[in-house]
Design a protein around this motif. Structure first.
Motif, PDB file in Angstrom:
ATOM      1  N   UNK A   1       5.467  17.893  -7.036  1.00 23.84           N
ATOM      2  CA  UNK A   1       5.109  16.786  -7.913  1.00 23.84           C
ATOM      3  C   UNK A   1       5.171  15.494  -7.135  1.00 23.84           C
ATOM      4  N   UNK A   2       4.194  14.656  -7.361  1.00 30.15           N
ATOM      5  CA  UNK A   2       4.201  13.377  -6.663  1.00 30.15           C
ATOM      6  C   UNK A   2       3.782  12.296  -7.639  1.00 30.15           C
ATOM      7  N   UNK A   3       4.453  11.161  -7.603  1.00 33.70           N
ATOM      8  CA  UNK A   3       3.932  10.046  -8.376  1.00 33.70           C
ATOM      9  C   UNK A   3       4.207   8.733  -7.672  1.00 33.70           C
ATOM     10  N   UNK A   4       3.315   7.796  -7.885  1.00 31.91           N
ATOM     11  CA  UNK A   4       3.492   6.477  -7.299  1.00 31.91           C
ATOM     12  C   UNK A   4       3.056   5.449  -8.314  1.00 31.91           C
ATOM     13  N   UNK A   5       3.692   4.310  -8.241  1.00 36.12           N
ATOM     14  CA  UNK A   5       3.406   3.269  -9.207  1.00 36.12           C
ATOM     15  C   UNK A   5       3.440   1.938  -8.504  1.00 36.12           C
ATOM     16  N   UNK A   6       2.554   1.059  -8.939  1.00 29.72           N
ATOM     17  CA  UNK A   6       2.670  -0.304  -8.459  1.00 29.72           C
ATOM     18  C   UNK A   6       2.481  -1.203  -9.658  1.00 29.72           C
ATOM     19  N   UNK A   7       3.171  -2.311  -9.649  1.00 32.72           N
ATOM     20  CA  UNK A   7       2.923  -3.200 -10.754  1.00 32.72           C
ATOM     21  C   UNK A   7       4.039  -4.165 -10.989  1.00 32.72           C
TER      22      UNK A   7
ATOM     23  N   UNK B   1       0.834  -1.200   0.000  1.00 35.53           N
ATOM     24  CA  UNK B   1       0.000   0.000   0.000  1.00 35.53           C
ATOM     25  C   UNK B   1       0.868   1.248   0.000  1.00 35.53           C
ATOM     26  N   UNK B   2       0.315   2.306  -0.550  1.00 39.02           N
ATOM     27  CA  UNK B   2       1.036   3.576  -0.608  1.00 39.02           C
ATOM     28  C   UNK B   2       0.105   4.689  -0.156  1.00 39.02           C
ATOM     29  N   UNK B   3       0.532   5.464   0.811  1.00 41.02           N
ATOM     30  CA  UNK B   3      -0.296   6.562   1.300  1.00 41.02           C
ATOM     31  C   UNK B   3       0.557   7.802   1.567  1.00 41.02           C
ATOM     32  N   UNK B   4       0.744   8.614   0.558  1.00 46.17           N
ATOM     33  CA  UNK B   4       1.542   9.824   0.762  1.00 46.17           C
ATOM     34  C   UNK B   4       0.617  11.018   1.002  1.00 46.17           C
TER      35      UNK B   4
END
Lengths: 349, 468
Positions: free
Chosen positions: B405-411, B390-393
């Motif tokens: 700028x913010x980015x998140x990726x899962x995969x 999980x990602x929670x920024x």
């Protein structure tokens, strides 16, 4: 507690009176089988769902004390092109609206819905809504919600959709009014290859406080979701954006994208973003991006060098940011209403 | 067709799991009472203000609730944790004087060798006390102080009093209060104005005793224009009972100073790692965090940078690897409290075999902090679908003159990337290994060479089928 970020600690509902105005507007001619009625007790079972929306208090209130809303059922393979319009024009005699809406799109059906909430600037109004959508296999529901209540109003709106295999629910949300606005959209992508897009714009001005939460829950394999939000904040406005992509186990080959872009126009604005990416399944692709900043000075300088004043230049840049979302609304008259409202809030205010 | 997958093996814990007999010169009873705190303080022969500080912290601890967010802490039973264990030795300045069993442990962990080859100074803590501390003579000549906290409290009492738990006050949260009450050991570093230390210092924390807690306190002050690289290593052997680590790291980075703080944390999987780390950075100063979280049963660790001087900078590079039975809740917090401050966050996480990796971050820009820039990037890779990631920024912006700028990726790692590499004549196996190593590379490249090699060895890749 969802509301702590915008400082709404306690809330008492006023007494709800009848909402006397007519709000269902149908211009086209629909096939007989399409049933659009005022909401009634008979459909209660469809509201027996686990859904807190903007808060349990608000959704349970809407379930019990509604004074408006529709139930719409589309039979199999029925596609209606002309939109079903719900216009809630609140006024002195109808200052409280609690609308409860049910949309059931049977297999292979398609429908377009517009829900427009507005009131005059000076009147204190309260809107609390709950909308539940069931999109069966291959069904498509396109729904546009516009909230442009006056600055003395409060608006709370909870929306949920359950989407079966190959079904689609496409939301467009336009948030322009009320001094407190809570908006919650939750979509369950239950079936294989189900899909949902949520496109939204918000404009914060004056002392407006907004708490916007968009959630996509992927359960079916190969399901696809897309959240795209563009916002502008000015004056002393504050917004909280919560975007959630939740991939449940079994949602393999699914894809979810979430994007928020906000332009900040004044040093006094407050902008919180909480994008969450929750993942129980390995074979998925999820992405979220958020960015925030001022208007590009070069753009502004260019426009001003062409003889536009600063306000107008800013308005143009803001409109340019909103336009890709507004262009997805296929009704010219609605686009104009939205642009007029934006202009009024950016220039005339 | 069934798709085969490539697995990344568990970290080889061989050297970390060597247990020594539990011998000690002195230990407290289990649990936490005023008497135990008094005992610790008396045993350490501390000044009165420190004893009072401990007692006050205990009071705060008793009144604070256990956090309800984040990881599940219900398996943690403070009443059964021994808070203080003095190993059966005093602090030495030569490895030859350190008792054989303790020395062998550190030999196996490669500490004395690293000291000879690549470090300017080393501190080694065993259970509650530092057993070895040494620093190169030329650093002493430049006025650098590197010693254990107990010695610092005796010899530099004024400095310690000025800074100790000022950045992380005991009322910050329950485990900060616990730390304030029972802290023991840790390192103290003082780098005088303008002194640049080119080779790193390292402190290594080893918890050997079962059912115990380690509460070391690290205090680093880097004066104006000075520069330091500090490495912290942690490990413990595996026991059936739960251990607790609730250390505190307080870093003061003054004007134009630079501090790089690297951590390789490899606690055993019976450890609750509830560590608190915080840095405050003055004008044009820089804090760089390198953080690798591999071990522990539960981690809640969010190193925080407070950018209070104009033009201050922070950089966070972190990697988290959660395997079976692990819940690693990690991330970073950045507070932009002054104009023109910049921050970069780069986080990677891997989860496998039912492991749970959670990135939790905070980016806050204060009202007056105009002209700030920040980029946050989080990437996660799940290696099977019994794991979780999980990602929670959280981003809080309180003025408009900023660029965020913010980015998140899962995969999964794309088949295209593997195909591309193969089309360039690289074998499939090699291509996959390259991609996984490429994923963790941002952290390995930030480490001194020996540690980078070590980290690469930690992550063995078993190559079969697709990745992710």
């Amino acid at each position: 507690m969802l509301w702590k970020r915008i400082g709404l600690k306690d809330f008492e509902f006023p007494k709800v009176h009848d909402y006397k105005k007519d709000y269902i507007k149908i211009e086209g001619k629909f096939p007989k089988e399409v049933k659009i009625n005022r909401i009634s007790e008979s459909e209660n079972k469809y509201f027996d769902i686990e859904f807190s929306g903007v808060g349990d208090k608000f959704t349970s209130f809407a379930k019990k004390y509604y004074n408006a809303g529709i139930q719409l059922r589309l039979p199999r393979n029925t596609k209606i092109v002309e939109p079903v319009k719900l216009e809630f024009h609140m006024d002195e005699n109808n200052p409280t609206l609690v609308d409860k809406n049910l949309i059931i799109a049977e297999e292979g059906s398609e429908v377009n819905i517009i829900m427009d909430y507005y009131s005059n600037e000076k009147i204190e109004t309260l809107h609390n809504g709950l909308t539940v959508i069931y999109a069966k296999e291959n069904a498509t529901v396109n729904i546009i919600k516009i909230q442009r209540l006056g600055d003395s109003s409060q608006s709370f709106d909870s929306n949920i959709a359950y989407v079966e295999g190959n079904g689609k629910v496409n939301w467009i949300s336009v948030e322009l009014g009320s001094y407190i606005s809570g908006s919650n959209y939750r979509t369950y992508l239950d079936g294989e290859a189900s899909g949902s897009n949520l496109s939204s714009i918000y404009l914060g001005d004056g002392i407006r406080k907004m708490d916007l939460e968009y959630t996509m829950i992927h359960k079916g394999p190969r399901s696809i979701s897309n959240i795209e939000t563009k916002g502008v904040l000015k004056d002393n406005s504050k917004k909280v954006f919560r975007g959630n992509l939740d991939f449940k186990r079994g949602s393999r080959h699914s894809k979810g994208v979430e994007e928020e872009y906000v332009i900040l126009l004044d040093p006094t604005v407050k902008s919180d973003s909480i994008p969450a990416l929750l993942c129980d399944e390995d074979d998925v692709e999820g992405e979220h991006a958020a960015s925030a900043g001022q208007i590009d000075e070069n753009k502004l300088f260019y426009l001003m060098s062409r003889g536009l004043d600063e306000r107008e230049s800013k308005k143009l840049v803001v409109e340019a940011s909103f336009r890709p979302i507004i262009d997805r609304i296929p009704y010219k008259y609605l686009q104009e209403i939205i642009f007029d409202e934006i202009e009024r809030r950016l220039i005339d205010a | 067709m069934e798709r085969k997958k490539t697995y990344i093996e568990d970290i080889d814990r061989g050297i970390y799991d060597i247990k020594n007999d539990f011998t000690y010169r002195y230990k407290t009873d289990k649990g936490l009472t005023e008497d135990i705190i008094m005992e610790i303080s008396r045993e350490k022969n501390e000044p009165e203000w420190m004893r009072d500080f401990r007692l006050k912290s205990l009071e705060i601890y008793n009144n604070k609730p256990i956090p309800t967010w984040g990881a599940d802490l219900s398996g943690l039973d403070i009443d059964n944790i021994i808070t203080y264990i003095r190993p059966d030795t005093d602090m030495k300045h030569s490895w030859d004087d350190v008792p054989e069993d303790i020395k062998i442990t550190f030999e196996l962990l490669g500490i004395p060798q690293a000291e000879r080859e690549s470090l300017a100074g080393v501190g080694a803590q065993y259970d509650s006390e530092v057993v070895y501390h040494n620093i190169k003579q030329e650093l002493i000549d430049q006025g650098i102080i590197y010693t254990d906290m107990e010695t610092a409290l005796k010899e530099y009492e004024d400095v310690v009093k000025e800074y100790f738990m000022k950045l992380i006050p005991p009322n910050d949260h329950k485990f900060a209060a616990l730390h304030g009450a029972v802290w023991s050991g840790g390192s103290f570093v003082y780098v005088p104005e303008g002194v640049q230390v080119d080779i790193p210092l390292q402190s290594y924390f080893r918890l050997n005793a079962p059912g115990a807690g380690q509460f070391e306190h690290t205090l680093i002050i880097v004066e104006k224009g000075a520069k330091l690289h500090f490495i912290e290593g942690c490990s413990a052997p595996m026991y059936r009972v739960n251990n607790l680590h609730a250390g505190c790291v307080e870093l003061f980075v003054k004007e134009n100073a630079t501090l790089r703080y690297s951590t390789i944390e490899n606690w055993s999987k019976n450890m609750y790692n509830l560590n608190t780390k915080r840095a405050v950075v003055d004008k044009n100063g820089t804090i760089e965090w390198i953080s690798g979280s591999f071990g522990s049963k539960v981690s809640m660790l969010y190193p925080m940078s407070i950018l209070r001087g104009e033009g201050a900078r922070s950089e966070f590079t972190g990697i988290t690897f959660a395997a079976e039975g692990q819940h690693l809740d990690t991330g970073t917090k950045v507070v932009h409290a002054a104009p023109h401050t910049t921050s970069t966050v780069n986080s990677k996480s891997l989860s496998k075999d039912g492991g749970y990796a959670f990135y939790r971050g905070l980016l806050r820009v204060a009202e007056n902090a105009y002209g700030c820039k920040s980029t946050v990037s989080c990437e996660s890779l799940m290696l099977d679908n019994i794991s979780k990631s999980d990602t929670l920024p959280i981003i809080e912006l309180n003025n408009d003159n900023i660029d965020i700028g913010h980015e998140a990726k899962i995969g999964r790692i794309s088949d295209e990337a593997i195909f591309y590499l193969m089309s360039r004549g690289i074998s499939e196996e090699e291509a996959k290994a390259m991609i996984v190593r490429g994923f963790v590379e941002p952290i390995t490249k930030e480490l001194p060479l020996e540690y980078a090699v070590e980290l690469n060895n930690l992550i063995n890749i078993e190559l079969e089928g697709t990745i992710g």
